[in-house]
Write a protein that holds these residues in place. Structure first.
Motif, PDB file in Angstrom:
ATOM      1  N   ARG A  96       0.819  -1.215   0.000  1.00  0.00           N
ATOM      2  CA  ARG A  96       0.000   0.000   0.000  1.00  0.00           C
ATOM      3  C   ARG A  96       0.853   1.265   0.000  1.00  0.00           C
ATOM      4  O   ARG A  96       0.363   2.349  -0.329  1.00  0.00           O
ATOM      5  CB  ARG A  96      -0.926   0.016   1.213  1.00  0.00           C
ATOM      6  CG  ARG A  96      -0.210   0.085   2.551  1.00  0.00           C
ATOM      7  CD  ARG A  96      -1.167   0.175   3.720  1.00  0.00           C
ATOM      8  NE  ARG A  96      -2.081  -0.956   3.781  1.00  0.00           N
ATOM      9  CZ  ARG A  96      -2.998  -1.100   4.736  1.00  0.00           C
ATOM     10  NH1 ARG A  96      -3.125  -0.178   5.680  1.00  0.00           N
ATOM     11  NH2 ARG A  96      -3.786  -2.149   4.757  1.00  0.00           N
ATOM     12  N   LEU A 147      -6.511   0.412  -3.366  1.00  0.00           N
ATOM     13  CA  LEU A 147      -7.079   1.763  -3.393  1.00  0.00           C
ATOM     14  C   LEU A 147      -6.086   2.772  -2.822  1.00  0.00           C
ATOM     15  O   LEU A 147      -5.884   3.847  -3.400  1.00  0.00           O
ATOM     16  CB  LEU A 147      -8.377   1.793  -2.596  1.00  0.00           C
ATOM     17  CG  LEU A 147      -9.100   3.147  -2.545  1.00  0.00           C
ATOM     18  CD1 LEU A 147      -9.517   3.583  -3.938  1.00  0.00           C
ATOM     19  CD2 LEU A 147     -10.307   3.067  -1.615  1.00  0.00           C
ATOM     20  N   ILE A 148      -5.452   2.419  -1.714  1.00  0.00           N
ATOM     21  CA  ILE A 148      -4.494   3.328  -1.072  1.00  0.00           C
ATOM     22  C   ILE A 148      -3.334   3.620  -2.011  1.00  0.00           C
ATOM     23  O   ILE A 148      -2.927   4.774  -2.189  1.00  0.00           O
ATOM     24  CB  ILE A 148      -3.978   2.739   0.253  1.00  0.00           C
ATOM     25  CG1 ILE A 148      -5.087   2.726   1.304  1.00  0.00           C
ATOM     26  CG2 ILE A 148      -2.775   3.533   0.775  1.00  0.00           C
ATOM     27  CD1 ILE A 148      -4.722   2.015   2.583  1.00  0.00           C
ATOM     28  N   VAL A 197      -4.557   5.936  -4.866  1.00  0.00           N
ATOM     29  CA  VAL A 197      -4.903   7.291  -4.419  1.00  0.00           C
ATOM     30  C   VAL A 197      -3.650   8.085  -4.084  1.00  0.00           C
ATOM     31  O   VAL A 197      -3.513   9.256  -4.463  1.00  0.00           O
ATOM     32  CB  VAL A 197      -5.849   7.237  -3.198  1.00  0.00           C
ATOM     33  CG1 VAL A 197      -5.993   8.618  -2.570  1.00  0.00           C
ATOM     34  CG2 VAL A 197      -7.218   6.712  -3.620  1.00  0.00           C
ATOM     35  N   VAL A 248      -1.873   9.443  -7.167  1.00  0.00           N
ATOM     36  CA  VAL A 248      -2.421  10.597  -7.910  1.00  0.00           C
ATOM     37  C   VAL A 248      -2.284  11.909  -7.136  1.00  0.00           C
ATOM     38  O   VAL A 248      -2.649  12.967  -7.665  1.00  0.00           O
ATOM     39  CB  VAL A 248      -3.908  10.374  -8.283  1.00  0.00           C
ATOM     40  CG1 VAL A 248      -4.070   9.128  -9.118  1.00  0.00           C
ATOM     41  CG2 VAL A 248      -4.794  10.323  -7.047  1.00  0.00           C
ATOM     42  N   LEU A 249      -1.755  11.875  -5.933  1.00  0.00           N
ATOM     43  CA  LEU A 249      -1.613  13.106  -5.144  1.00  0.00           C
ATOM     44  C   LEU A 249      -0.821  14.202  -5.865  1.00  0.00           C
ATOM     45  O   LEU A 249      -1.137  15.386  -5.701  1.00  0.00           O
ATOM     46  CB  LEU A 249      -0.952  12.795  -3.795  1.00  0.00           C
ATOM     47  CG  LEU A 249      -1.804  12.020  -2.786  1.00  0.00           C
ATOM     48  CD1 LEU A 249      -1.018  11.775  -1.500  1.00  0.00           C
ATOM     49  CD2 LEU A 249      -3.102  12.769  -2.479  1.00  0.00           C
TER      50      LEU A 249
END
Length: 266
Positions: free
Chosen positions: A41, A189-190, A193, A196-197
């Motif tokens: 993750r 998901l982590i 996400v 894309v920060l």
């Protein structure tokens, strides 16, 4: 949020750093290889750290050196930071896929530490393309976004393959064996996400719907086709395939940025 939870997450992040980079993270006590399975993750976060370090070096080098020299130097720094971990995977996969006629032969060639013709050519062309693209992007307004997004999200794409693709290497000494267990949806998901920060760093000249849709559309298509190709050729993924996925995705990101910035969108 308990202290125990934060401590465990910090431990997993350090494991991810230790596995993918040469950045000193201190001794991790009572380390178990199975723990690395949950550390996936944080692969994108490791990429963001690498991208941040490279951008800092780029700013420093570009103060007193030509752009092309600064680019070569940060590529060297990147290699030292990661130990050429992903580049090695790209070269090994190219050798295996190019030189083997059966699944067993492909896997055996990938495990061979020697560099073959297919691997050498692939690695040379990939590095040459990376240098050329980064030289084109070499504007500090774009470099921060390009380096952080490329290093972060490309690792997220590679990690996401684990959740939906079987692991095919049964070699006991495989460095990626701890990653072989399928990941949970939360871990996937982590990692995506976090990847894309860097969009918050997107320059206004690129912050349009067309660019964002093209970027994610191309990367999604690449992931789908790459996974399908691996399944047909190998029946699943190996650690080398994940490294190759990261490198190819990174190049696609640079290509799309160059295509938009050189196409009159700067």
């Amino acid at each position: 949020m308990s202290l125990a939870f934060v401590t465990r997450q910090w431990r997993m992040f350090r494991m991810a750093c230790q596995f993918f980079t040469r950045i000193p993270v201190g001794n991790i006590s009572h380390f178990q290889a199975s723990e690395l399975n949950k550390a996936t993750r944080y692969f994108s976060l490791v990429g963001l750290l690498v991208g941040t370090i490279l951008f800092a070096f780029y700013l420093m080098f570009s103060l007193f050196l030509p752009v092309n020299v600064a680019i070569v130097l940060i590529m060297i720094v990147g290699t030292l930071l990661t130990g050429a971990f992903h580049e090695d995977g790209l070269a090994d996969m190219a050798d295996g896929m190019g030189g083997g006629f059966t699944v067993e032969a492909k896997l055996a060639i990938m495990k061979d530490s020697r560099l073959g013709t297919y691997g050498a050519i692939t690695l040379f062309l990939a590095l040459m393309l990376k240098f050329t693209l980064l030289t084109q992007i070499a504007d500090t307004a774009f470099m921060a976004f390009a380096l952080l997004f490329a290093h972060g999200f490309s690792r997220g794409i590679a990690a996401s393959l684990i959740i939906s693709t079987p692991y095919v290497s049964e070699e006991k000494g495989s460095k990626s064996k701890p990653l072989a267990q399928q990941q949970g949806l939360l871990d996937c998901l982590i990692v995506l996400v976090v990847g894309v920060l860097p969009l918050i760093l997107l320059p206004e000249t690129l912050a349009n719907l067309g660019f964002i849709m093209t970027m994610f559309g191309v990367l999604w298509l690449f992931r789908v086709l790459f996974r399908q190709w691996l399944t047909l050729r190998l029946g699943g993924f190996t650690g080398d395939c994940l490294g190759a996925c990261q490198q190819i995705a990174e190049l696609f990101i640079y290509l799309i940025i160059v295509a938009f910035t050189m196409g009159g969108n700067t």
